[in-house]
Design a protein around this motif. Structure first.
Motif, PDB file in Angstrom:
ATOM      1  N   GLU A 228      32.943  37.416  -8.865  1.00 43.53           N
ATOM      2  CA  GLU A 228      33.038  36.680 -10.128  1.00 43.53           C
ATOM      3  C   GLU A 228      32.324  37.423 -11.250  1.00 43.53           C
ATOM      4  OE1 GLU A 228      31.472  32.437 -11.978  1.00 43.53           O
ATOM      5  OE2 GLU A 228      32.084  32.528  -9.878  1.00 43.53           O
ATOM      6  N   LYS A 229      31.207  38.045 -10.927  1.00 45.76           N
ATOM      7  CA  LYS A 229      30.468  38.778 -11.960  1.00 45.76           C
ATOM      8  C   LYS A 229      31.286  39.950 -12.479  1.00 45.76           C
ATOM      9  CE  LYS A 229      26.478  41.740 -12.677  1.00 45.76           C
ATOM     10  NZ  LYS A 229      25.314  42.424 -12.102  1.00 45.76           N
ATOM     11  N   HIS A 230      31.905  40.714 -11.583  1.00 41.85           N
ATOM     12  CA  HIS A 230      32.666  41.904 -11.989  1.00 41.85           C
ATOM     13  C   HIS A 230      34.131  41.598 -12.251  1.00 41.85           C
ATOM     14  CE1 HIS A 230      29.305  44.585 -11.119  1.00 41.85           C
ATOM     15  NE2 HIS A 230      29.117  43.942  -9.984  1.00 41.85           N
TER      16      HIS A 230
ATOM     17  N   SER B   8      27.514  30.547 -10.093  1.00 38.47           N
ATOM     18  CA  SER B   8      27.701  31.076 -11.451  1.00 38.47           C
ATOM     19  C   SER B   8      26.377  31.416 -12.112  1.00 38.47           C
ATOM     20  CB  SER B   8      28.461  30.050 -12.300  1.00 38.47           C
ATOM     21  OG  SER B   8      29.723  29.773 -11.730  1.00 38.47           O
ATOM     22  N   PHE B   9      25.309  30.677 -11.801  1.00 35.55           N
ATOM     23  CA  PHE B   9      24.042  30.943 -12.492  1.00 35.55           C
ATOM     24  C   PHE B   9      23.388  32.242 -12.029  1.00 35.55           C
ATOM     25  CE2 PHE B   9      22.774  28.544  -8.726  1.00 35.55           C
ATOM     26  CZ  PHE B   9      21.648  29.220  -8.304  1.00 35.55           C
ATOM     27  N   LEU B  10      23.914  32.878 -10.961  1.00 34.08           N
ATOM     28  CA  LEU B  10      23.379  34.158 -10.511  1.00 34.08           C
ATOM     29  C   LEU B  10      24.118  35.349 -11.098  1.00 34.08           C
ATOM     30  CD1 LEU B  10      22.714  33.555  -6.690  1.00 34.08           C
ATOM     31  CD2 LEU B  10      21.057  33.544  -8.558  1.00 34.08           C
ATOM     32  N   THR B  11      25.216  35.104 -11.810  1.00 32.84           N
ATOM     33  CA  THR B  11      26.001  36.227 -12.346  1.00 32.84           C
ATOM     34  C   THR B  11      25.275  36.961 -13.466  1.00 32.84           C
ATOM     35  OG1 THR B  11      27.135  34.658 -13.803  1.00 32.84           O
ATOM     36  CG2 THR B  11      28.196  35.190 -11.707  1.00 32.84           C
ATOM     37  N   VAL B  12      24.216  36.362 -14.041  1.00 26.43           N
ATOM     38  CA  VAL B  12      23.463  37.050 -15.088  1.00 26.43           C
ATOM     39  C   VAL B  12      22.514  38.087 -14.496  1.00 26.43           C
ATOM     40  CG1 VAL B  12      23.598  35.094 -16.658  1.00 26.43           C
ATOM     41  CG2 VAL B  12      21.702  35.233 -15.051  1.00 26.43           C
ATOM     42  N   LEU B  13      22.315  38.092 -13.175  1.00 24.27           N
ATOM     43  CA  LEU B  13      21.443  39.057 -12.526  1.00 24.27           C
ATOM     44  C   LEU B  13      22.213  40.336 -12.213  1.00 24.27           C
ATOM     45  CD1 LEU B  13      19.648  36.699  -9.965  1.00 24.27           C
ATOM     46  CD2 LEU B  13      18.900  37.284 -12.267  1.00 24.27           C
TER      47      LEU B  13
ATOM     48  N   LEU C 239      14.925  33.674 -10.593  1.00 27.09           N
ATOM     49  CA  LEU C 239      14.288  34.369 -11.709  1.00 27.09           C
ATOM     50  C   LEU C 239      15.369  35.095 -12.500  1.00 27.09           C
ATOM     51  CD1 LEU C 239      11.063  35.836 -10.056  1.00 27.09           C
ATOM     52  CD2 LEU C 239      11.418  33.613 -11.107  1.00 27.09           C
ATOM     53  N   VAL C 240      15.457  34.765 -13.794  1.00 24.92           N
ATOM     54  CA  VAL C 240      16.477  35.344 -14.664  1.00 24.92           C
ATOM     55  C   VAL C 240      15.794  36.279 -15.649  1.00 24.92           C
ATOM     56  CG1 VAL C 240      18.311  34.861 -16.320  1.00 24.92           C
ATOM     57  CG2 VAL C 240      17.886  33.285 -14.434  1.00 24.92           C
ATOM     58  N   ARG C 241      16.296  37.483 -15.732  1.00 21.36           N
ATOM     59  CA  ARG C 241      15.686  38.484 -16.619  1.00 21.36           C
ATOM     60  C   ARG C 241      15.913  38.114 -18.072  1.00 21.36           C
ATOM     61  NH1 ARG C 241      16.290  45.041 -16.073  1.00 21.36           N
ATOM     62  NH2 ARG C 241      15.171  45.592 -17.984  1.00 21.36           N
TER      63      ARG C 241
ATOM     64  N   LEU D 143      15.386  24.682  -9.030  1.00 19.73           N
ATOM     65  CA  LEU D 143      16.646  24.069  -8.596  1.00 19.73           C
ATOM     66  C   LEU D 143      16.739  22.616  -9.030  1.00 19.73           C
ATOM     67  CD1 LEU D 143      19.257  24.202  -6.889  1.00 19.73           C
ATOM     68  CD2 LEU D 143      17.880  23.536  -4.919  1.00 19.73           C
ATOM     69  N   GLN D 144      15.646  21.852  -8.877  1.00 26.08           N
ATOM     70  CA  GLN D 144      15.722  20.433  -9.187  1.00 26.08           C
ATOM     71  C   GLN D 144      15.949  20.180 -10.675  1.00 26.08           C
ATOM     72  OE1 GLN D 144      13.091  21.964  -7.920  1.00 26.08           O
ATOM     73  NE2 GLN D 144      11.156  21.332  -8.861  1.00 26.08           N
ATOM     74  N   ARG D 145      15.428  21.081 -11.527  1.00 26.99           N
ATOM     75  CA  ARG D 145      15.662  20.902 -12.965  1.00 26.99           C
ATOM     76  C   ARG D 145      17.049  21.387 -13.359  1.00 26.99           C
ATOM     77  NH1 ARG D 145      11.055  19.853 -15.879  1.00 26.99           N
ATOM     78  NH2 ARG D 145      12.617  19.354 -17.474  1.00 26.99           N
ATOM     79  N   TYR D 146      17.550  22.413 -12.680  1.00 25.21           N
ATOM     80  CA  TYR D 146      18.885  22.920 -12.986  1.00 25.21           C
ATOM     81  C   TYR D 146      19.956  21.918 -12.564  1.00 25.21           C
ATOM     82  CZ  TYR D 146      23.024  25.916 -12.754  1.00 25.21           C
ATOM     83  OH  TYR D 146      24.283  26.434 -12.917  1.00 25.21           O
TER      84      TYR D 146
END
Length: 774
Positions: free
Chosen positions: A627-629, A575-580, A685-687, A715-718
């Motif tokens: 999931e993104k679309h 899910s955290f990659l859907t913002v890319l 990396l998130v824009r 990753l470890q902080r997320y």
């Protein structure tokens, strides 16, 4: 006494002021544009070697910092090595003028190095992790990175050809894959082995002093040695021998110079191990094949296994193997531990440095699993199912070849008919006797072509035993010319011609000779199979080879930790990659997949790694895009296809993720040192929504200002896990320093793509710019 103290204080202050004023004035004179040389070019490998060797006087290299490291040409070469060229930048080649206009003056840096005016501390940035817990991360700026790279190039020329052959890592074309190839091709009949494990101990002052003494054996340059000491003092060079995950990972806390310094530090130990190996080879008796053949007993052949010692060192990982008794291995381990502790002043972990049986126990080395097995395990006999599949493939191949032959014959007939019709019409319409006029002769060419066709037809026909038998029977039975009363009445020429014809029939059409040849061929193949089986059985009983395998459980744990698979081991979306955007999502997965394939391509179970990349990563990427679309998996596959194709702005298709066919064709062909997957797997990396277009790209020597700011997520902080917790984290997987979490990195489109694809790491970025922009 008080007067003397005040006087000495005033003198020191005046001296410091005079030195500062001299430095300012002299520097301003030296940096004037009129005094700069414009004919500075980067050095080739041979030119660099020639430049370094000119400084060798009386067997030692002298004044290296002044004459070589401070050379503008070498500094420009270091800039070229650090630069990741952007073909879209449309910039000229790297020149001192271009570097001076956009980054810093190479001539100024050369002057500072030559006159010991370069301040290491002022070019470092110390960053504490968020929350203030943990050690600070010391980052060098771009100027200091160039100096470090120049020093590394000089030391590489001096030491690279002086290291022993079993020293790998930090050397040209001497990486993990080369070490694995040495283990698989050279090591024979291993019985016992052990890995030397070091405790959690950093390079301290005593280690740096001993390292400088080792450098002094070949280098007589106090200025260069003091520069290396300062790099250790200000934590630019940080070596933790107990942590094997802090080298060659592309992490921001690494330094390329530390790799060659580790090899220099362990070179003494390597030479002693090499001496022991030569001594063991000398003491071991040797027998020729003739002597072993004469020594054969009535029970069978005599097999001789000599005692040998093998060693492989990859940076701070040491593997020692013996093909002898356990007592020999125990003595070797005791000697190695004693040498490392007393001579090199290192802390060895005795609880982890233990002997293992090479046959019954696996051992971890360079992130892979090693075990001694029989040759048949590496090259197993094909199963019945595989044999049937192979035969089916050969039949299908033969059918395709036959179809091609038939198509060729059909095309030949069509071409012949066209030629015949053309010639016939030409002759019919022509009134003259000569219908065709040409200045060249094609008779020989046509004869050769038709002769070739005839030979192919005859060869193809004679392959059939049944057709040959039928024609031989028809041409040889019931002929009255074989009767004696008839032969006496006929001319001798006719009888001779007929006998010659019979000989040709027997020679080419006699099925008895053809069957005999087939039987001999079948018997020969059977004998070869028996010899091959006997040799294989003897090799399984008398030989042992090293099998190298990828740690599949750790790979599955890693993708489960990130969330690529669920607890059942099935792909799931992230899910955290859907913002890319779509391209960044595919490139993120492609970078992980390609790095795993490059890293484990030398392993015996590489096929299972292909399954993880080809199935788990591919379908997790497809599900993330779905999931993104907000679409289904089938709709996403129809749009992107299983190869995850994209359309670039020019309208052409691009494939970043390894295609299914490409994954199947991959194998052990690369000898370069691969980059582990941590740099791609543990970061995203998130824009950012608001971009500052005036910021320069943080990649080394990239002058583009058309950038986009990206926020770094670790990753470890997320996941809120600690890399030090072995139960939660993956064993052997390193982590990026926490101080870079949520920092912003302006990157151009090219370097952003390279970073996601795994071709660019944090070592290729000016991480001090990340800190300064906050």
């Amino acid at each position: 006494m008080l007067i003397n103290l005040v006087r000495s204080t005033k003198i020191a202050a005046v001296t410091s002021h005079l030195f500062t004023e001299f430095r300012r004035r002299f520097s301003s004179v030296c940096y004037s544009p009129s005094s700069l040389s414009t004919d500075v070019e980067s050095l080739s490998r041979l030119a660099l070697q020639s430049l370094v060797r000119r400084c060798k006087i009386n067997g030692k290299f002298q004044r290296l910092l002044r004459n070589v490291v401070a050379s503008p040409s070498l500094l420009l070469t270091a800039c070229e090595n650090l630069r990741n060229h952007n073909p879209e930048s449309h910039s000229v080649s790297l020149t001192p003028e271009w570097v001076s206009c956009n980054f810093f003056s190479i001539h100024e840096l050369s002057f500072q190095l030559a006159h010991q005016l370069f301040d290491v501390e002022s070019h470092c940035v110390a960053v504490l992790p968020q929350g203030g817990k943990g050690a600070a991360l010391v980052l060098p700026n771009l100027k200091l990175k160039v100096v470090v790279e120049a020093i590394r190039l000089v030391l590489e020329v001096i030491y690279d050809d002086k290291f022993v052959t079993f020293s790998y890592g930090g050397r040209v074309n001497m990486g993990r894959h080369t070490a694995v190839r040495y283990l698989k091709n050279t090591v024979e009949n291993p019985t016992w082995w052990f890995c030397v494990k070091f405790g959690n101990e950093h390079f301290e002052t005593r280690h740096v002093g001993k390292l400088c003494l080792m450098l002094g054996e070949r280098i007589q340059d106090d200025e260069l040695v003091n520069m290396i000491k300062k790099l250790f003092q200000f934590k630019i060079l940080a070596i933790d021998l107990g942590d094997a995950t802090c080298f060659s990972r592309g992490l921001p806390q690494e330094c390329g110079l530390s790799l060659i310094l580790i090899n220099v530090y362990f070179n003494w130990f390597d030479k002693e191990v090499h001496r022991l190996r030569l001594q063991r080879d000398t003491e071991t008796p040797k027998f020729s094949e003739n002597e072993l053949h004469l020594a054969q007993s009535d029970e069978g052949t005599v097999f001789y296994k000599p005692l040998k010692i093998y060693a492989v060192r990859y940076l701070n990982e040491i593997l020692m193997i013996t093909s002898g008794t356990k007592k020999l291995t125990l003595d070797l381990k005791s000697w190695a531990v004693e040498f490392l502790e007393q001579k090199l002043d290192l802390k060895v972990d005795h609880s982890e440095t233990v002997i293992h049986s090479a046959v019954s126990e696996k051992i971890d080395f360079m992130g892979m699993e090693l075990q001694a097995v029989a040759p048949s395990v590496l090259r197993p006999t094909k199963s019945e199912k595989a044999i049937r599949a192979r035969k089916k493939y050969l039949r299908q191949k033969e059918v395709r070849l036959q179809e091609l032959r038939n198509a060729r014959e059909r095309n030949r007939k069509m071409l012949g008919m066209k030629l015949y019709n053309h010639v016939f019409k030409k002759l019919k319409r022509s009134n003259s006797d000569v219908a065709f006029k040409y200045d060249f002769q094609i008779k020989n060419e046509v004869t050769q072509i038709f002769s070739t066709w005839a030979d192919e037809v005859v060869d193809e026909y004679l392959k059939s035993i049944d057709d040959r038998y039928q024609w031989h029977r028809q041409l040889s039975r019931g002929d009255f010319l074989m009767l004696d009363r008839i032969r006496h009445q006929l001319p001798s020429k006719l009888i001779d011609a007929y006998d010659g014809f019979r000989d040709q029939i027997d020679k080419y059409l006699n099925p008895i000779q053809a069957k005999k040849q087939l039987q001999e061929e079948a018997q020969r193949r059977e004998e070869e199979d028996e010899e091959r089986y006997a040799k294989k059985t003897i090799d399984d009983l008398t030989k042992k080879c090293i099998k190298v395998e990828a740690p599949l459980e750790l790979i599955r744990k890693a993708i489960r930790l990130v969330g690529i698979t669920n607890q059942m081991g099935r792909p799931r979306p992230l899910s955290f990659l859907t913002v890319l955007d779509d391209a960044s999502i595919i490139k993120w997965y492609a970078g992980i997949g390609r790095r795993w394939l490059d890293f484990y391509c030398c392993c015996h179970n590489f096929r299972k790694v292909k399954i993880i990349v080809g199935y788990h990563l591919r379908f997790s990427c497809i599900l993330t895009l779905a999931e993104k679309h907000e679409s289904t998996k089938q709709e996403t596959i129809r749009h992107f296809t299983k190869d995850l194709k994209l359309l670039n702005p020019n309208g052409t298709e691009e494939v970043h993720f390894p295609s299914e066919r490409e994954v199947k064709m991959m194998g052990d062909r690369s000898l370069q040192d691969p980059k582990p997957v941590e740099g791609c797997l543990t970061v995203a990396l998130v824009r950012m929504t608001s971009d500052d277009s005036n910021q320069r790209c943080v990649a080394h020597f990239c002058s583009l200002t058309d950038t986009v700011s990206y926020r770094i997520w670790l990753l470890q902080r997320y996941l809120k896990v600690s890399p030090l917790d072995e139960d939660q984290w993956v064993q052997g997987m390193s982590a990026i320093h926490d101080s870079l979490h949520r920092k912003c990195a302006p990157l151009c489109s090219y370097h952003m793509s390279e970073f996601y694809l795994g071709k660019l790491t944090f070592q290729d970025l000016d991480c001090t710019s990340l800190i300064d922009d906050q």
